[in-house]
Scaffold this motif. Structure first.
Motif, PDB file in Angstrom:
ATOM      1  N   ARG A  12      24.438 -24.329 -19.080  1.00 37.29           N
ATOM      2  CA  ARG A  12      25.595 -24.703 -20.506  1.00 37.29           C
ATOM      3  C   ARG A  12      26.535 -24.250 -20.186  1.00 37.29           C
ATOM      4  N   THR A  13      27.300 -23.647 -21.548  1.00 37.09           N
ATOM      5  CA  THR A  13      29.125 -24.003 -21.139  1.00 37.09           C
ATOM      6  C   THR A  13      29.415 -22.744 -21.132  1.00 37.09           C
ATOM      7  N   THR A  14      30.643 -22.401 -20.934  1.00 34.03           N
ATOM      8  CA  THR A  14      31.040 -21.045 -21.053  1.00 34.03           C
ATOM      9  C   THR A  14      30.951 -20.005 -22.804  1.00 34.03           C
ATOM     10  N   GLN A  15      31.131 -20.986 -23.241  1.00 37.81           N
ATOM     11  CA  GLN A  15      30.589 -20.770 -24.910  1.00 37.81           C
ATOM     12  C   GLN A  15      29.727 -20.773 -25.902  1.00 37.81           C
ATOM     13  N   GLU A  16      29.063 -20.863 -24.613  1.00 39.11           N
ATOM     14  CA  GLU A  16      26.974 -21.394 -25.641  1.00 39.11           C
ATOM     15  C   GLU A  16      27.053 -19.914 -24.709  1.00 39.11           C
ATOM     16  N   LEU A  18      28.376 -17.171 -24.174  1.00 37.66           N
ATOM     17  CA  LEU A  18      29.366 -16.167 -24.945  1.00 37.66           C
ATOM     18  C   LEU A  18      28.334 -15.922 -26.763  1.00 37.66           C
ATOM     19  N   ASP A  19      28.266 -16.656 -26.711  1.00 34.94           N
ATOM     20  CA  ASP A  19      27.286 -16.802 -28.149  1.00 34.94           C
ATOM     21  C   ASP A  19      25.651 -16.591 -27.791  1.00 34.94           C
ATOM     22  N   VAL A  44      34.271 -14.352 -15.834  1.00 36.39           N
ATOM     23  CA  VAL A  44      34.809 -14.450 -17.562  1.00 36.39           C
ATOM     24  C   VAL A  44      35.176 -12.927 -17.752  1.00 36.39           C
ATOM     25  N   GLU A  48      36.710 -11.678 -23.474  1.00 37.88           N
ATOM     26  CA  GLU A  48      35.797 -12.273 -24.118  1.00 37.88           C
ATOM     27  C   GLU A  48      34.027 -11.802 -24.373  1.00 37.88           C
ATOM     28  N   LYS A  51      35.255  -9.682 -26.930  1.00 37.42           N
ATOM     29  CA  LYS A  51      35.290 -10.536 -28.417  1.00 37.42           C
ATOM     30  C   LYS A  51      34.246 -11.637 -28.930  1.00 37.42           C
ATOM     31  N   ALA A  52      33.153 -11.579 -28.422  1.00 40.21           N
ATOM     32  CA  ALA A  52      31.851 -12.269 -28.393  1.00 40.21           C
ATOM     33  C   ALA A  52      31.653 -12.176 -29.456  1.00 40.21           C
ATOM     34  N   SER A  56      30.304 -11.911 -33.273  1.00 42.10           N
ATOM     35  CA  SER A  56      28.533 -12.637 -33.668  1.00 42.10           C
ATOM     36  C   SER A  56      28.191 -11.766 -34.628  1.00 42.10           C
TER      37      SER A  56
END
Length: 130
Positions: A12-16, A18-19, A44, A48, A51-52, A56
């Motif tokens: 998965r992507t880093t953004q995923e 983080l989600d 990471v 970050e 922040k995530a 959320s």
């Protein structure tokens, strides 16, 4: 711990990731753990991740407020009358589910609906007995 998720957490992507870490209530405990581990492997920054988590929490609070302020509209009765009336009469957990305003309206509407139903039934009964 094995990664049995589809798609695997590692892909998965880093953004995923983080989600996932940002909203642990919505995810399996193992998925959150693996996501944290993978973010650590990707170096990471912890800011970050923090922040995530904050984003959320803000999103969850916004959703909670939207639910609390959601109300019955005229369009509910015009476009989906059966569903709306059934919900008014038989749904018992609106307040528990976070729909505070709908629960208040339901109390008033429920009394009115039941009164109208009884009134119509009585009128029909009286007409049949004459």
């Amino acid at each position: 711990m094995t990664d049995n998720f589809k798609p695997p957490i590692k892909t998965r992507t880093t953004q995923e990731l983080l989600d996932i870490v940002g909203s642990p209530k919505k995810w399996n405990r193992d998925a959150v753990y693996l996501a944290k581990y993978e973010l650590s492997n990707r170096n990471v920054d912890t800011s970050e991740i923090d922040k995530a988590i904050k984003l959320s929490e803000l999103k969850e609070e916004e959703e909670r407020l939207q639910k609390a302020n959601k109300s019955y509209q005229i369009t509910d009765f015009l476009f989906t009358p059966k569903r709306t009336i059934l919900e008014l009469l038989f749904t018992w957990e609106l307040k528990k589910d976070g729909y505070t305003l709908k629960a208040k309206q339901q109390r008033t509407f429920r009394i009115t609906l039941i009164s109208v139903i009884i009134f119509v039934y009585l009128i029909k009964y009286i007409q049949e007995s004459l």
